[in-house]
Design a protein around this motif. Structure first.
Motif, PDB file in Angstrom:
ATOM      1  N   THR A 106       1.032  -1.473  -0.096  1.00 16.42           N
ATOM      2  CA  THR A 106      -0.123  -0.278   0.159  1.00 16.42           C
ATOM      3  C   THR A 106       0.628   1.013  -0.050  1.00 16.42           C
ATOM      4  OG1 THR A 106       0.152   0.065   1.949  1.00 16.42           O
ATOM      5  CG2 THR A 106      -1.889  -1.522   1.514  1.00 16.42           C
ATOM      6  N   SER A 107       0.631   2.988  -0.399  1.00 16.57           N
ATOM      7  CA  SER A 107       1.480   3.555  -0.193  1.00 16.57           C
ATOM      8  C   SER A 107      -0.050   4.609   0.121  1.00 16.57           C
ATOM      9  CB  SER A 107       2.288   3.736  -1.354  1.00 16.57           C
ATOM     10  OG  SER A 107       2.433   5.208  -1.160  1.00 16.57           O
ATOM     11  N   ALA A 108       0.416   5.803  -0.028  1.00 16.56           N
ATOM     12  CA  ALA A 108      -0.366   7.276   0.133  1.00 16.56           C
ATOM     13  C   ALA A 108      -0.134   7.933  -0.225  1.00 16.56           C
ATOM     14  CB  ALA A 108      -1.589   6.936   0.769  1.00 16.56           C
ATOM     15  N   TYR A 109      -1.436   8.947  -0.302  1.00 12.13           N
ATOM     16  CA  TYR A 109      -0.914  11.021  -0.436  1.00 12.13           C
ATOM     17  C   TYR A 109      -1.495  11.379  -0.719  1.00 12.13           C
ATOM     18  CZ  TYR A 109      -2.456  10.709  -5.908  1.00 12.13           C
ATOM     19  OH  TYR A 109      -3.475  10.510  -6.614  1.00 12.13           O
ATOM     20  N   GLY A 110      -1.333  13.120  -0.116  1.00 15.52           N
ATOM     21  CA  GLY A 110      -2.580  13.772  -0.400  1.00 15.52           C
ATOM     22  C   GLY A 110      -2.886  14.590  -1.536  1.00 15.52           C
ATOM     23  N   ASP A 111      -3.921  15.038  -1.617  1.00 19.21           N
ATOM     24  CA  ASP A 111      -4.307  15.752  -2.901  1.00 19.21           C
ATOM     25  C   ASP A 111      -5.464  16.641  -2.273  1.00 19.21           C
ATOM     26  OD1 ASP A 111      -5.518  16.250  -5.748  1.00 19.21           O
ATOM     27  OD2 ASP A 111      -6.555  14.695  -6.243  1.00 19.21           O
ATOM     28  N   GLY A 112      -4.925  17.717  -2.289  1.00 18.98           N
ATOM     29  CA  GLY A 112      -5.955  18.584  -1.510  1.00 18.98           C
ATOM     30  C   GLY A 112      -6.403  18.879  -0.344  1.00 18.98           C
ATOM     31  N   ASP A 113      -7.705  17.946  -0.307  1.00 19.90           N
ATOM     32  CA  ASP A 113      -8.506  17.790   0.906  1.00 19.90           C
ATOM     33  C   ASP A 113      -8.930  16.535   1.369  1.00 19.90           C
ATOM     34  OD1 ASP A 113     -10.547  17.669  -0.755  1.00 19.90           O
ATOM     35  OD2 ASP A 113     -11.955  18.354   0.397  1.00 19.90           O
TER      36      ASP A 113
END
Length: 469
Positions: free
Chosen positions: A415-422
């Motif tokens: 898994t991985s994650a990031y932020g895109d605005g809110d």
């Protein structure tokens, strides 16, 4: 034997191939639209090419979908060789009266084992969807309308393969996987093999087998050796000769490599090849003229596109001809999506009702910028959590399922994650399957909305969930 090399290794040149040509083939696969996960090429019984696109690994079991059918064919061939049945036995002869319809139609009565093997049962469409709605799959199959005389019309039919598995189980008293273990899987060293079982306790036959890349390559080499393995005839040569030959025409199929004829659960292909193949790009492709076998696991809706690349780059290499030059990267990998660091969440758990193809039931976004995603387990027997955090792929183990596909617990997940605005955007790869999911999570007031997207699916690839208030 898992993780241990069972096939000898060689350089391409020692087996009459150009290493540069194979590099071009790998480069073309890498540059193409289909996502390739692992490949292995055998020539003269030697592994001359083996690659995995990280985070995928060749030693991990991989869900093969309809490549399973070719193994079911093997089980039927062994049962025929043991004198338990014949190609011309009536299908209805193997089942009890309470499983048959009140009135057995002439077409159902005429359906034979060979019609199950060649996908010419007489049904007008694949029966698998009707079967999968209920635990009484055998009874439902036998109760469906048989519109055509068996043997006259090719219709791809996974339900027919399920019935072959059911027949083997009735005759041997063993599930198909258990029947094949000492006769096929253990001699090949494929001890990692698992196979889905239906709700009525029958190995699914037409789908659901998981083995690793080298195990599938061993099967390919067994085919090239006409059923012989290390001096022992595991499967009668006559069976594989018949099973991999054109038994029936299938000109009604659309793609060129799917209309070259069908055998006993094997496809004939262009350039005098044959293969077992499975949904989303799983291949065991055999080149008899060149004593070669190619194994591919991948994730695509364009399986013909992969074969086109094989014909353009690998086939001329086998023929000793020039291959178009394509550079290959020094490292083969599928990188996690990147973006801004996600904002910290509120630590609340947002729950979702209703079925979705990813099996997602709840999400919690924690203040430290990580997310915890809850999925229902295969068969609805429970749930499990997967953690998604920014950065490189985070590896974990989970008994999760996508599209009811994973056969057993302990599946490797990254898994991985990031932020895109809110939004908190998480990516989950079930690396023992083709499936990848992206979840875009947004909180507004007391509610969370998740926009989900699957790379491949038997149903919709996109869905939206809104949490309970």
């Amino acid at each position: 034997m898992l993780g241990v090399s069972r096939l000898p290794r060689s350089t391409p040149e020692a087996q009459g191939l150009s290493a540069a040509a194979l590099d071009s083939f790998v480069g073309a696969l890498d540059a193409g639209e289909p996502e390739i996960q692992t490949i292995m090429l055998l020539r003269h019984g030697q592994v001359v090419l083996e690659e995995a696109w990280a985070p995928y690994r060749p030693e991990d079991p991989h869900l093969l979908f309809s490549v399973s059918k070719s193994f079911t064919s093997t089980g039927v061939g062994l049962a025929i060789d043991a004198g338990l049945l014949s190609l011309d036995d009536q299908v209805i002869s193997f089942f009890d009266a309470d499983e048959l319809p009140e009135t057995v139609s002439d077409n159902l009565a005429a359906m034979k084992v060979r019609h199950l093997l060649t996908m010419t049962t007489g049904h007008s469409q694949d029966t698998v969807e009707a079967l999968s709605r209920d635990r009484r799959m055998v009874k439902i199959f036998l109760g469906l309308d048989v519109a055509h005389e068996p043997g006259t019309v090719f219709v791809y039919n996974s339900g027919a393969t399920y019935m072959l598995s059911a027949i083997v189980q009735r005759l041997t008293g063993e599930r198909l996987l258990d029947y094949l273990r000492p006769r096929l899987f253990e001699p090949l060293g494929a001890t990692e093999a698992t196979w889905q079982v239906s709700r009525e306790g029958i190995t699914t036959g037409g789908w659901g087998l998981s083995i690793n890349t080298e195990s599938l390559a061993c099967f390919g080499q067994l085919l090239l050796q006409h059923g012989e393995w290390k001096g022992e005839q595991l499967v009668p040569a006559e069976w594989y000769e018949a099973a991999t030959s054109r038994q029936v025409p299938n000109d009604n199929e659309e793609n060129p490599d799917w209309k070259q004829g069908y055998g006993f659960q094997f496809w004939r292909g262009r350039h005098n090849t044959y293969r077992g193949d499975g949904a989303f790009g799983q291949f065991c492709l055999i080149f008899p003229e060149y004593d070669a076998a190619l194994i591919i696991t991948s994730a695509t809706t364009d399986m013909q596109g992969i074969l086109n690349t094989v014909w353009e780059y690998l086939l001329p290499a086998l023929e000793g001809k020039d291959v178009p030059s394509v550079s290959r990267p020094s490292r083969l990998e599928l990188l996690p999506p990147t973006g801004s660091a996600p904002a910290g969440g509120d630590g609340r758990t947002y729950r979702f009702t209703g079925r979705n193809d990813a099996g997602l039931t709840a999400v919690r976004l924690d203040p430290d910028g990580t997310g915890v995603f809850t999925f229902e387990e295969f068969g609805g027997s429970g749930s499990h959590d997967i953690v998604c955090a920014p950065g490189d792929w985070r590896e974990q183990s989970a008994p999760g399922t996508v599209n009811d596909a994973s056969p057993e617990a302990g599946m490797r997940v990254v898994t991985s994650a990031y932020g895109d605005g809110d939004a908190f955007v998480a990516t989950v790869r079930w690396v023992e399957t083709p499936f990848v999911a992206r979840f875009t999570c947004r909180v507004a007031g007391d509610s969370m909305t998740v926009d989900g997207k699957l790379n491949v699916s038997f149903g919709p690839t996109e869905f939206t969930l809104t949490s309970e208030v």
